[in-house]
Each structure stands twice: as C-alpha cells, then as structure tokens.
Motif scaffolding. Structure first.
Motif, PDB file in Angstrom:
ATOM      1  N   UNK A 163       0.814  -1.225   0.000  1.00 47.64           N
ATOM      2  CA  UNK A 163       0.000   0.000   0.000  1.00 47.64           C
ATOM      3  C   UNK A 163       0.841   1.265   0.000  1.00 47.64           C
ATOM      4  N   UNK A 164       2.143   1.140   0.262  1.00 44.66           N
ATOM      5  CA  UNK A 164       3.018   2.312   0.186  1.00 44.66           C
ATOM      6  C   UNK A 164       3.049   2.875  -1.235  1.00 44.66           C
ATOM      7  N   UNK A 165       2.719   2.018  -2.232  1.00 45.77           N
ATOM      8  CA  UNK A 165       2.705   2.481  -3.618  1.00 45.77           C
ATOM      9  C   UNK A 165       1.610   3.514  -3.874  1.00 45.77           C
ATOM     10  N   UNK A 166       0.648   3.603  -2.964  1.00 42.40           N
ATOM     11  CA  UNK A 166      -0.429   4.576  -3.142  1.00 42.40           C
ATOM     12  C   UNK A 166       0.117   5.992  -3.264  1.00 42.40           C
ATOM     13  N   UNK A 167       1.238   6.252  -2.598  1.00 44.12           N
ATOM     14  CA  UNK A 167       1.829   7.593  -2.640  1.00 44.12           C
ATOM     15  C   UNK A 167       2.272   7.948  -4.050  1.00 44.12           C
ATOM     16  N   UNK A 168       2.661   6.972  -4.839  1.00 47.71           N
ATOM     17  CA  UNK A 168       3.112   7.245  -6.206  1.00 47.71           C
ATOM     18  C   UNK A 168       1.969   7.668  -7.108  1.00 47.71           C
ATOM     19  N   UNK A 176       3.597   8.247   1.743  1.00 49.38           N
ATOM     20  CA  UNK A 176       3.802   9.688   1.540  1.00 49.38           C
ATOM     21  C   UNK A 176       4.968  10.207   2.374  1.00 49.38           C
ATOM     22  N   UNK A 177       5.195   9.594   3.518  1.00 50.74           N
ATOM     23  CA  UNK A 177       6.332   9.991   4.342  1.00 50.74           C
ATOM     24  C   UNK A 177       7.640   9.653   3.625  1.00 50.74           C
ATOM     25  N   UNK A 178       7.664   8.490   2.987  1.00 52.17           N
ATOM     26  CA  UNK A 178       8.868   8.061   2.272  1.00 52.17           C
ATOM     27  C   UNK A 178       9.115   8.945   1.053  1.00 52.17           C
ATOM     28  N   UNK A 179       8.072   9.178   0.252  1.00 53.41           N
ATOM     29  CA  UNK A 179       8.254   9.999  -0.950  1.00 53.41           C
ATOM     30  C   UNK A 179       8.619  11.436  -0.591  1.00 53.41           C
ATOM     31  N   UNK A 180       8.027  11.952   0.490  1.00 49.91           N
ATOM     32  CA  UNK A 180       8.380  13.308   0.926  1.00 49.91           C
ATOM     33  C   UNK A 180       9.842  13.363   1.361  1.00 49.91           C
ATOM     34  N   UNK A 181      10.298  12.277   1.992  1.00 53.31           N
ATOM     35  CA  UNK A 181      11.696  12.226   2.391  1.00 53.31           C
ATOM     36  C   UNK A 181      12.630  12.237   1.193  1.00 53.31           C
ATOM     37  N   UNK A 182      12.255  11.524   0.130  1.00 53.96           N
ATOM     38  CA  UNK A 182      13.062  11.550  -1.092  1.00 53.96           C
ATOM     39  C   UNK A 182      13.079  12.950  -1.696  1.00 53.96           C
ATOM     40  N   UNK A 183      11.915  13.592  -1.716  1.00 53.06           N
ATOM     41  CA  UNK A 183      11.821  14.943  -2.296  1.00 53.06           C
ATOM     42  C   UNK A 183      12.670  15.944  -1.527  1.00 53.06           C
ATOM     43  N   UNK A 191      14.045   6.597   6.003  1.00 54.17           N
ATOM     44  CA  UNK A 191      14.224   5.427   6.860  1.00 54.17           C
ATOM     45  C   UNK A 191      13.084   5.332   7.871  1.00 54.17           C
ATOM     46  N   UNK A 192      12.656   6.475   8.407  1.00 56.62           N
ATOM     47  CA  UNK A 192      11.556   6.489   9.378  1.00 56.62           C
ATOM     48  C   UNK A 192      10.276   5.954   8.750  1.00 56.62           C
TER      49      UNK A 192
END
Length: 223
Positions: A163-168, A176-183, A191-192
């Motif tokens: 479900x993490x793919x939903x952010x894409x 969304x936390x992961x993608x925001x971290x990449x941005x 990592x969080x």
C-alpha cells in the motif's frame, strides 16, 4: 549509526505526528486503505474459493488465473491503470491494483483448505441429511477455517507493505512519508517511513497469528 540516531529523533519529534502530513494521519490512511482492499479482496476471492472447493471443480483453473497477478508487478499494474479511465477515479487505480495483488493468496489458501477437509466427514454429514449448503457452512467451512485465516493473514501483511505504492499515485498512507523524504533528500525521514511500514506489518502479522491461535483446529465430524 548517525542515520539511526537522526531517524529516531525524527520519529520522536511531536511535530511529525500532528497535522494532515503527520504520522498519525498517514497511519490512519494506510490502515483504512489496507482494510478496505482486504475486505474487497475477501468478498471477491472467498465465495469463489469456498464454492469451488465444495464442488471440487474448476479450482485449479481459478487458482492459476489468479496467480497470474503474482507474476505482474503491482507497480506496473498501477501505472497501466493510471493511463486508463480508471485513473480518473482518485484512489481507484491503487485499490484495483492492491485487490488484484491480494486475491491470489486468499483464493489459493481457502480452496486448498476446503479440499483438505476429510471427504469421509463430508459424506457422513450428507448421510445425516444435511444439504450441500449445510455441509458447506457447518462442516467444511469450520474445518477449513485455519487455512482460510492463514490466507487472510498473508494477504493483509502483503497489502500493508504494498500500500506504500499509493503515494506514487497521489494517494495517502505511510508511503507519503517516504516519498516526501526523497523529495527533501532527507534520509532519516525515508528510513523512518520504512520503519513505520515494517512495524505496522509486524503488528498486523502478530494480530492475525493471535487470532489463528484462538481458532480451534477442529478435526471431528458434524454435530
């Protein structure tokens, strides 16, 4: 080690838990998406598996067809759906992709569980005057329940991770936390986000294992 320390500080910062972009809200979105897709998948896969398992016909074909979904990456399905009219339905592409991903373990485990029920027990139930529906609901389903729940557990854990793919696709959730971290080029935030997804998946795994332990593994016949 510095990254781990920065990640811990990011996770324990109260500011990162509040608001629409906070961990609490993203976790709620992730849980809602996971539960919704799991329910839809169960409504699709379980009736088919139970009926085919009861009849003993067509199960292998249905399982092979559903397993095609395992050979196609969920991300690829999501991208293709975004290019179709389904892409205009907001969370539609994500839901469809996740449901297609969750159906195979549900269908396979439920069907196998039904077919592993002792046929002598089923015949005894029919000999006692039970109809096919009664034998299914009162004998075959209870006896196949451990295997069925195992399929639900596998699907639920896989959905939490996927479900993490939903952010894409512009959706919510912990992704969304992961993608925001990449941005933001923020490794601690990336990592969080990954840690939060892993902990959530482990929590779901533990919850289902507890439920499975509480389900009696019945081996007797109809009562």
């Amino acid at each position: 080690m510095r990254t781990l320390g920065d990640t811990w500080r990011w996770l324990t910062d109260p500011a990162h838990w509040a608001g629409d972009d906070g961990i609490g809200h993203r976790l709620a979105q992730h849980a809602l998406l996971t539960c919704g897709c799991l329910v839809i998948s169960c409504l699709i896969a379980l009736p088919v598996a139970l009926v085919l398992g009861h009849l003993g016909k067509g199960g292998a074909l249905a399982i092979n067809i559903s397993n095609i979904g395992r050979a196609i990456p969920t991300f690829a399905v999501l991208v293709l759906l975004l290019l179709t009219p389904v892409g205009a339905w907001g969370q539609g592409p994500t839901v469809v992709a996740l449901v297609l991903f969750a159906v195979p373990p549900l269908l396979t485990n439920a069907y196998v569980g039904m077919r592993e029920v002792d046929r002598d027990v089923v015949r005894a139930a029919r000999g006692m005057g039970m109809t096919g529906r009664q034998a299914l609901m009162r004998v075959e389903l209870p006896l196949s329940l451990p295997m069925l729940l195992n399929g639900v557990r596998l699907a639920a854990v896989q959905l939490v991770a996927t479900a993490t793919l939903a952010a894409l696709a512009g959706g919510g959730g912990l992704g969304r936390i992961i993608t925001a971290g990449f941005n933001l080029a923020s490794t601690p935030q990336v990592v969080a986000g990954a840690v939060l997804v892993a902990v959530f998946a482990l929590a779901v795994e533990g919850a289902f294992e507890t439920v499975e332990r509480l389900v009696p593994r019945r081996s007797g016949g109809p009562r």
